[in-house]
Design an enzyme around this catalytic site. Sequence first.
Site, short mmCIF file in Angstrom:
data_model
loop_
_atom_site.label_atom_id
_atom_site.label_comp_id
_atom_site.label_asym_id
_atom_site.label_seq_id
_atom_site.Cartn_x
_atom_site.Cartn_y
_atom_site.Cartn_z
N HIS A 93 0.86 -1.19 0.00
CA HIS A 93 0.00 0.00 0.00
C HIS A 93 0.90 1.24 0.00
O HIS A 93 1.95 1.25 0.64
CB HIS A 93 -0.91 -0.01 1.23
CG HIS A 93 -1.98 1.04 1.15
ND1 HIS A 93 -1.73 2.37 1.41
CD2 HIS A 93 -3.28 0.96 0.79
CE1 HIS A 93 -2.85 3.06 1.22
NE2 HIS A 93 -3.80 2.22 0.84
N GLU A 163 -3.88 1.75 -7.26
CA GLU A 163 -4.28 2.90 -6.45
C GLU A 163 -3.33 4.06 -6.71
O GLU A 163 -2.24 4.13 -6.12
CB GLU A 163 -4.19 2.54 -4.96
CG GLU A 163 -5.15 1.48 -4.50
CD GLU A 163 -5.46 1.64 -3.02
OE1 GLU A 163 -6.63 1.80 -2.68
OE2 GLU A 163 -4.52 1.62 -2.20
P1 PGA Z 1 -9.57 6.12 0.25
O1 PGA Z 1 -8.41 5.08 0.54
O2 PGA Z 1 -10.74 5.36 -0.32
O3 PGA Z 1 -9.88 6.74 1.57
O4 PGA Z 1 -9.02 7.13 -0.73
C1 PGA Z 1 -8.17 4.00 -0.32
C2 PGA Z 1 -6.93 3.26 0.08
O5 PGA Z 1 -5.94 3.89 0.46
O6 PGA Z 1 -6.90 2.02 0.04
#
Ligand code: PGA
Length: 251
Positions: A93, A163
């Site tokens: 992440h 992401e």
């Molecule tokens: P968010 O986070 O939906 O609050 O933007 C997503 C993540 O970091 O997995």
Amino acid sequence: MKLLVANWKMAPILPKAAASLAKSTATIAKAHKKHLTIVVCVPTVYLTTVTASAKTLLIGAQNVAATTAIASTGQVGATLLKGVKASYCIIGHSESRATGESNELVREKLDRLLEQKIQPILCVGERERDGQGWYLSVIKDQIESALMGLAPAALKRIVIAYEPVWAIGASAEREATPAECLEMIMFIRKLISDLADPKLARTIPILYGGSVSEDNAVAFLTEGEASGLLVGRVSLESKRFAKLASRIADL
Ligand code: PGA
């Protein structure tokens, strides 16, 4: 079947709130079990609380140690996650990479999870988009170092989550567009095709994450062609998460 992963990050603050959020999330998961696989990635300290208060919920962790050495103070290894019945675990992440986690370390973590038959949710994402397309090479490096040389059987057990760092969290620059999501999902599928085989490249689940809400979720799945979603903040608000789930369930 679409995969909907809740990432609670470092919340809620109290165990009581975690148990209650787990219960309401389990109700949502039950209501949509025909169309959605809902996984809740909770803070490590809540793994047992959540399992006890919502037995049907699929549970995941948010990180894992790269080592198996017992003399690893403060770390939580894959064997421990297995012991508390975590079936998924987020790795790579951006909030962990920001603390100095390298691509090599992410690969070691992935290997530890595979050894314990825990499904890795491998996060990849660029910090920024430049006009020259350098951001694509960031993703290429992250994917290749995590997956290079893995046997097809191992690759089949991996979930990828795209992401973009600039679209994550309360300080996000902006939301990604479904077109940006689609471009990257196609790029990642092409990378997997080169690394492994075209069939796997078509079937490996690739989630989208970053400011996903009940309002944009459908577009990331339809126009963006994501196989599922990784949801942070909205997963802590049961009503909104329920709305999100019901909007995507029948797609
Ligand atoms: P968010 O986070 O939906 O609050 O933007 C997503 C993540 O970091 O997995």
